[in-house]
Scaffold this motif. Structure first.
Motif, PDB file in Angstrom:
ATOM      1  N   GLY A 243       0.812  -1.208   0.000  1.00 17.83           N
ATOM      2  CA  GLY A 243       0.000   0.000   0.000  1.00 17.83           C
ATOM      3  C   GLY A 243       0.841   1.251   0.000  1.00 17.83           C
ATOM      4  O   GLY A 243       2.000   1.251  -0.440  1.00 17.83           O
ATOM      5  N   SER A 244       0.277   2.318   0.540  1.00 20.35           N
ATOM      6  CA  SER A 244       0.916   3.629   0.475  1.00 20.35           C
ATOM      7  C   SER A 244       2.047   3.755   1.484  1.00 20.35           C
ATOM      8  O   SER A 244       2.102   3.037   2.495  1.00 20.35           O
ATOM      9  CB  SER A 244      -0.123   4.723   0.754  1.00 20.35           C
ATOM     10  OG  SER A 244      -0.545   4.664   2.112  1.00 20.35           O
ATOM     11  N   LEU A 245       2.942   4.694   1.216  1.00 12.42           N
ATOM     12  CA  LEU A 245       4.053   4.957   2.118  1.00 12.42           C
ATOM     13  C   LEU A 245       3.542   5.425   3.476  1.00 12.42           C
ATOM     14  O   LEU A 245       4.000   4.961   4.522  1.00 12.42           O
ATOM     15  CB  LEU A 245       4.987   6.009   1.508  1.00 12.42           C
ATOM     16  CG  LEU A 245       6.145   6.491   2.388  1.00 12.42           C
ATOM     17  CD1 LEU A 245       7.048   5.345   2.785  1.00 12.42           C
ATOM     18  CD2 LEU A 245       6.946   7.574   1.657  1.00 12.42           C
ATOM     19  N   GLY A 246       2.558   6.346   3.480  1.00 13.98           N
ATOM     20  CA  GLY A 246       2.054   6.873   4.731  1.00 13.98           C
ATOM     21  C   GLY A 246       1.394   5.815   5.595  1.00 13.98           C
ATOM     22  O   GLY A 246       1.687   5.688   6.791  1.00 13.98           O
ATOM     23  N   GLY A 247       0.485   5.036   4.990  1.00 16.71           N
ATOM     24  CA  GLY A 247      -0.198   3.995   5.736  1.00 16.71           C
ATOM     25  C   GLY A 247       0.744   2.901   6.190  1.00 16.71           C
ATOM     26  O   GLY A 247       0.668   2.422   7.328  1.00 16.71           O
ATOM     27  N   GLY A 248       1.661   2.498   5.311  1.00 14.63           N
ATOM     28  CA  GLY A 248       2.607   1.450   5.650  1.00 14.63           C
ATOM     29  C   GLY A 248       3.562   1.875   6.745  1.00 14.63           C
ATOM     30  O   GLY A 248       3.872   1.101   7.655  1.00 14.63           O
ATOM     31  N   ARG A 249       4.028   3.121   6.677  1.00 14.07           N
ATOM     32  CA  ARG A 249       4.964   3.588   7.699  1.00 14.07           C
ATOM     33  C   ARG A 249       4.281   3.660   9.071  1.00 14.07           C
ATOM     34  O   ARG A 249       4.888   3.338  10.098  1.00 14.07           O
ATOM     35  CB  ARG A 249       5.528   4.954   7.315  1.00 14.07           C
ATOM     36  CG  ARG A 249       6.568   5.494   8.305  1.00 14.07           C
ATOM     37  CD  ARG A 249       7.692   4.477   8.502  1.00 14.07           C
ATOM     38  NE  ARG A 249       8.444   4.734   9.708  1.00 14.07           N
ATOM     39  CZ  ARG A 249       9.694   5.231   9.705  1.00 14.07           C
ATOM     40  NH1 ARG A 249      10.283   5.515   8.548  1.00 14.07           N
ATOM     41  NH2 ARG A 249      10.324   5.435  10.829  1.00 14.07           N
ATOM     42  N   ALA A 250       3.010   4.043   9.097  1.00 13.39           N
ATOM     43  CA  ALA A 250       2.283   4.103  10.365  1.00 13.39           C
ATOM     44  C   ALA A 250       2.167   2.713  10.993  1.00 13.39           C
ATOM     45  O   ALA A 250       2.378   2.538  12.205  1.00 13.39           O
ATOM     46  CB  ALA A 250       0.903   4.707  10.148  1.00 13.39           C
ATOM     47  N   LEU A 251       1.854   1.709  10.180  1.00 11.32           N
ATOM     48  CA  LEU A 251       1.757   0.342  10.689  1.00 11.32           C
ATOM     49  C   LEU A 251       3.126  -0.201  11.093  1.00 11.32           C
ATOM     50  O   LEU A 251       3.262  -0.917  12.098  1.00 11.32           O
ATOM     51  CB  LEU A 251       1.115  -0.562   9.640  1.00 11.32           C
ATOM     52  CG  LEU A 251      -0.359  -0.276   9.317  1.00 11.32           C
ATOM     53  CD1 LEU A 251      -0.814  -1.141   8.145  1.00 11.32           C
ATOM     54  CD2 LEU A 251      -1.243  -0.519  10.526  1.00 11.32           C
ATOM     55  N   PHE A 252       4.141   0.127  10.310  1.00 10.35           N
ATOM     56  CA  PHE A 252       5.517  -0.286  10.628  1.00 10.35           C
ATOM     57  C   PHE A 252       5.926   0.231  12.005  1.00 10.35           C
ATOM     58  O   PHE A 252       6.505  -0.497  12.828  1.00 10.35           O
ATOM     59  CB  PHE A 252       6.459   0.240   9.547  1.00 10.35           C
ATOM     60  CG  PHE A 252       7.919   0.034   9.842  1.00 10.35           C
ATOM     61  CD1 PHE A 252       8.533  -1.168   9.569  1.00 10.35           C
ATOM     62  CD2 PHE A 252       8.688   1.053  10.384  1.00 10.35           C
ATOM     63  CE1 PHE A 252       9.886  -1.365   9.831  1.00 10.35           C
ATOM     64  CE2 PHE A 252      10.032   0.877  10.650  1.00 10.35           C
ATOM     65  CZ  PHE A 252      10.632  -0.336  10.378  1.00 10.35           C
ATOM     66  N   ASP A 253       5.609   1.500  12.274  1.00 14.43           N
ATOM     67  CA  ASP A 253       5.963   2.095  13.560  1.00 14.43           C
ATOM     68  C   ASP A 253       5.217   1.407  14.699  1.00 14.43           C
ATOM     69  O   ASP A 253       5.771   1.206  15.786  1.00 14.43           O
ATOM     70  CB  ASP A 253       5.645   3.591  13.555  1.00 14.43           C
ATOM     71  CG  ASP A 253       6.582   4.388  12.648  1.00 14.43           C
ATOM     72  OD1 ASP A 253       7.658   3.858  12.291  1.00 14.43           O
ATOM     73  OD2 ASP A 253       6.236   5.529  12.300  1.00 14.43           O
ATOM     74  N   LEU A 254       3.943   1.042  14.472  1.00 22.33           N
ATOM     75  CA  LEU A 254       3.181   0.334  15.495  1.00 22.33           C
ATOM     76  C   LEU A 254       3.805  -1.024  15.806  1.00 22.33           C
ATOM     77  O   LEU A 254       3.857  -1.451  16.965  1.00 22.33           O
ATOM     78  CB  LEU A 254       1.738   0.151  15.047  1.00 22.33           C
ATOM     79  CG  LEU A 254       0.863   1.412  15.008  1.00 22.33           C
ATOM     80  CD1 LEU A 254      -0.497   1.084  14.392  1.00 22.33           C
ATOM     81  CD2 LEU A 254       0.679   1.986  16.410  1.00 22.33           C
ATOM     82  N   CYS A 255       4.270  -1.717  14.772  1.00 23.50           N
ATOM     83  CA  CYS A 255       4.936  -3.011  14.986  1.00 23.50           C
ATOM     84  C   CYS A 255       6.208  -2.849  15.812  1.00 23.50           C
ATOM     85  O   CYS A 255       6.515  -3.669  16.682  1.00 23.50           O
ATOM     86  CB  CYS A 255       5.265  -3.664  13.646  1.00 23.50           C
ATOM     87  SG  CYS A 255       3.837  -4.312  12.753  1.00 23.50           S
ATOM     88  N   ALA A 256       6.945  -1.780  15.543  1.00 24.27           N
ATOM     89  CA  ALA A 256       8.200  -1.537  16.264  1.00 24.27           C
ATOM     90  C   ALA A 256       7.958  -1.111  17.697  1.00 24.27           C
ATOM     91  O   ALA A 256       8.810  -1.324  18.567  1.00 24.27           O
ATOM     92  CB  ALA A 256       9.010  -0.476  15.527  1.00 24.27           C
ATOM     93  N   GLN A 257       6.793  -0.507  17.973  1.00 19.84           N
ATOM     94  CA  GLN A 257       6.498   0.005  19.307  1.00 19.84           C
ATOM     95  C   GLN A 257       5.878  -1.041  20.228  1.00 19.84           C
ATOM     96  O   GLN A 257       5.661  -0.767  21.416  1.00 19.84           O
ATOM     97  CB  GLN A 257       5.544   1.203  19.185  1.00 19.84           C
ATOM     98  CG  GLN A 257       6.174   2.430  18.540  1.00 19.84           C
ATOM     99  CD  GLN A 257       5.147   3.440  18.058  1.00 19.84           C
ATOM    100  OE1 GLN A 257       3.953   3.306  18.351  1.00 19.84           O
ATOM    101  NE2 GLN A 257       5.599   4.447  17.327  1.00 19.84           N
ATOM    102  N   ARG A 258       5.592  -2.224  19.710  1.00 15.22           N
ATOM    103  CA  ARG A 258       5.036  -3.284  20.550  1.00 15.22           C
ATOM    104  C   ARG A 258       6.001  -3.652  21.673  1.00 15.22           C
ATOM    105  O   ARG A 258       7.216  -3.458  21.552  1.00 15.22           O
ATOM    106  CB  ARG A 258       4.767  -4.533  19.705  1.00 15.22           C
ATOM    107  CG  ARG A 258       3.603  -4.426  18.765  1.00 15.22           C
ATOM    108  CD  ARG A 258       3.485  -5.627  17.854  1.00 15.22           C
ATOM    109  NE  ARG A 258       3.812  -6.914  18.484  1.00 15.22           N
ATOM    110  CZ  ARG A 258       3.157  -8.043  18.273  1.00 15.22           C
ATOM    111  NH1 ARG A 258       2.124  -8.067  17.453  1.00 15.22           N
ATOM    112  NH2 ARG A 258       3.523  -9.157  18.856  1.00 15.22           N
ATOM    113  N   ASP A 259       5.459  -4.200  22.768  1.00 17.92           N
ATOM    114  CA  ASP A 259       6.338  -4.710  23.828  1.00 17.92           C
ATOM    115  C   ASP A 259       7.297  -5.758  23.264  1.00 17.92           C
ATOM    116  O   ASP A 259       8.461  -5.826  23.660  1.00 17.92           O
ATOM    117  CB  ASP A 259       5.492  -5.324  24.948  1.00 17.92           C
ATOM    118  CG  ASP A 259       4.711  -4.275  25.721  1.00 17.92           C
ATOM    119  OD1 ASP A 259       5.102  -3.088  25.673  1.00 17.92           O
ATOM    120  OD2 ASP A 259       3.709  -4.633  26.376  1.00 17.92           O
ATOM    121  N   GLU A 260       6.773  -6.557  22.343  1.00 18.25           N
ATOM    122  CA  GLU A 260       7.616  -7.502  21.603  1.00 18.25           C
ATOM    123  C   GLU A 260       7.520  -7.141  20.122  1.00 18.25           C
ATOM    124  O   GLU A 260       6.571  -7.527  19.450  1.00 18.25           O
ATOM    125  CB  GLU A 260       7.147  -8.944  21.821  1.00 18.25           C
ATOM    126  CG  GLU A 260       8.016  -9.969  21.110  1.00 18.25           C
ATOM    127  CD  GLU A 260       7.476 -11.387  21.249  1.00 18.25           C
ATOM    128  OE1 GLU A 260       8.080 -12.293  20.645  1.00 18.25           O
ATOM    129  OE2 GLU A 260       6.461 -11.577  21.949  1.00 18.25           O
TER     130      GLU A 260
END
Length: 508
Positions: A243-260
């Motif tokens: 998908g888009s850079l904006g949407g993908g980057r937002a989800l990427f950041d959420l994955c990185a911010q998880r406890d794991e």
């Protein structure tokens, strides 16, 4: 044989084998044909699907390769059995022509069968065995074996521009299921009916093959809270996204911010630069200009590999290339885009080029509503390198020609590009020295290098790479197309001094 009548969606989610309605609905926005209502996804549905996927993993993750291969083949069979209905609702929802949907369906079933064949062969397991050396000095070596194992439940986000090949049963789903990972798909609201009927095919294959019901779920619609709940659910082990850079980057950041933190395999788009080398332009510049226009407007330019930038030297030969491209684009009819949102984004992207002193309009048009017409602009290398906005993807039939003064200019420009899915050299034999100079640069910039071709069209095979350095994708070591895509959902496990009756069957 299935009923060939018109498919009417029921608008429900598929959660671990059950079709579940929601409290609220949203309406589809088809290019033509009837509007349908679909249930809106919720975080609660994510919770139910994730728990079912985790439970399914304890059996599916330890199933045999043959069992999973048969399952993939059966999914392909069930999709083909619904072929006419899939084409009908797919064309209604997306506006894509029937031939495109039929071809994409073939690609979808083809990659399912490719992964079935791939796991039957077993090479992807990368099995290794270092036998024990009990008498080795100064210390003995234990018996060591290694193989790749599935990671667990995977979340997949459907793509807007490929309702079949990159969505419900697309490459991410196929490769994850092949690896042994249950899948939860977040359906794209641009084609919910298409997603539903493909999910029905997967559900039928689950039943026919006796697979655990939680091995696949489809959650339709929903706002950001659904996507956030999915990528941050502690039972999800990886995410596939196109998908888009904006949407993908937002989800990427959420994955990185998880406890794991978990890996996010996002394919985020690309401008896919083409470098037209001098001898080739001198010999066939006009011909290449016409061919570029055809590639640029294929599918209304709605491909992540659309070649949006052409780099060519200043001078009469380069002028002939630009003129031929403009003339060819002038003859292209207005075409319907996949969604109104994509059409609006295309118009907004075009506005970045209008009124810029360093950008010359070569052939411009005005697009209305969901329909789009091609546009062509020109700038120079120095202006391009100074203005980051010129290098941002415009999803649609818009091309930018970057004129350079010579080989040094071309080399500097190549070094200035961000990560790309593809990079192309158009060359003749007399261009070999310059091509050799550019190759090391382009290797670092792109996941796929082409010579004398156009990147629109991604072959599904063992050697294909569909990925590249950021921002083309979030993981430069992965591909979302080709059999290597399975490696995203595997991890190596070493077994030390483990008795044969405890080893996985594929290692014993």
């Amino acid at each position: 044989m299935l009923d060939k009548s018109t498919f009417t969606p029921h608008g429900k989610h598929l959660i671990a084998g059950d079709w579940v309605a929601g409290e609220t609905t949203f309406k589809s926005e088809p290019a033509h044909g009837p509007v349908h209502a679909f249930s809106v996804g919720t975080p609660d549905l994510v919770e139910r699907a994730a728990k079912a996927a985790e439970e399914a993993f304890w059996s599916y993750g330890y199933s045999t390769r043959e069992e999973r291969a048969k399952f993939l083949d059966t999914i392909a069979d069930e999709i083909e059995a619904r072929g006419e209905q899939i084409t009908e609702i797919g064309t209604q929802e997306t506006g894509l022509p029937e031939a495109r949907l039929q071809g994409e369906r073939g690609r979808t079933t083809g990659q399912l069968r490719l992964f079935a064949s791939h796991i039957r062969e077993g090479a992807y397991l990368d099995r290794r065995h270092d036998k024990a050396l009990p008498d080795r000095e100064p210390a003995p070596r234990p018996d060591l074996r290694m193989m790749q194992r599935p990671i667990g439940p995977v979340a997949v986000f459907g793509a807007s521009n490929f309702p079949l090949a990159f969505s419900t049963a697309g490459g991410d789903t196929a490769s994850a299921l092949a690896a042994g990972c249950p899948v939860i798909v977040k359906g794209h609201s641009a084609h919910p009916g298409t997603g539903e009927i493909v999910a029905e095919a997967i559900a039928a294959a689950i039943e026919a093959c006796g697979m655990p019901r939680g091995v696949f779920s489809l959650i339709q619609g929903g706002k950001r809270d659904v996507g956030q709940a999915l990528v941050q659910h502690p039972l999800i082990r990886a995410v596939g996204f196109t998908g888009s850079l904006g949407g993908g980057r937002a989800l990427f950041d959420l994955c990185a911010q998880r406890d794991e933190p978990i890996p996010f395999f996002g394919e985020l788009g690309s401008v896919n630069p083409m470098f037209l080398l001098p001898e080739a332009v001198k010999a066939r510049g006009a011909e290449m200009g016409t061919a570029w226009a055809g590639s640029l407007t294929m599918g209304v330019g709605q491909f992540c590999t659309n070649p949006g930038i052409a780099v060519v030297e200043k001078g009469p030969e380069g002028d002939a290339f630009v003129k031929a491209a403009a003339e060819a684009l002038t003859g292209v009819d207005t075409q319907c885009m996949l969604t109104q949102g994509i059409a609006d984004a295309y118009t907004s992207g075009k506005s970045r080029f209008d009124g810029r002193n360093a950008v010359k309009p070569v052939m411009t048009t005005d697009s209305e509503g969901r329909n789009a017409s091609p546009n062509l602009y020109e700038t120079d290398a120095a202006s391009y390198l100074q203005d980051h906005a010129l290098g941002e993807e415009v999803f649609g039939p818009l091309g930018l020609v970057v004129r350079v003064d010579g080989p040094d200019d071309m080399d500097q420009l190549a070094r200035g590009f961000e990560g790309q899915l593809t990079a192309t050299l158009h060359m003749d034999a007399g261009d070999t020295a310059l091509a050799q100079r550019l190759m090391p640069v382009l290797e670092r910039k792109a996941g796929r290098l082409l010579v004398n071709g156009f990147p629109t069209g991604v072959e599904v095979c063992d050697s294909m790479v569909h990925g590249g350095p950021y921002p083309a994708s979030t993981n430069f070591g992965a591909t979302s197309v080709g059999t290597l895509a399975i490696r995203r959902f595997l991890r190596p496990v070493c077994y030390q001094n483990v008795p044969e009756d405890l080893l996985p069957d594929d290692l014993a």
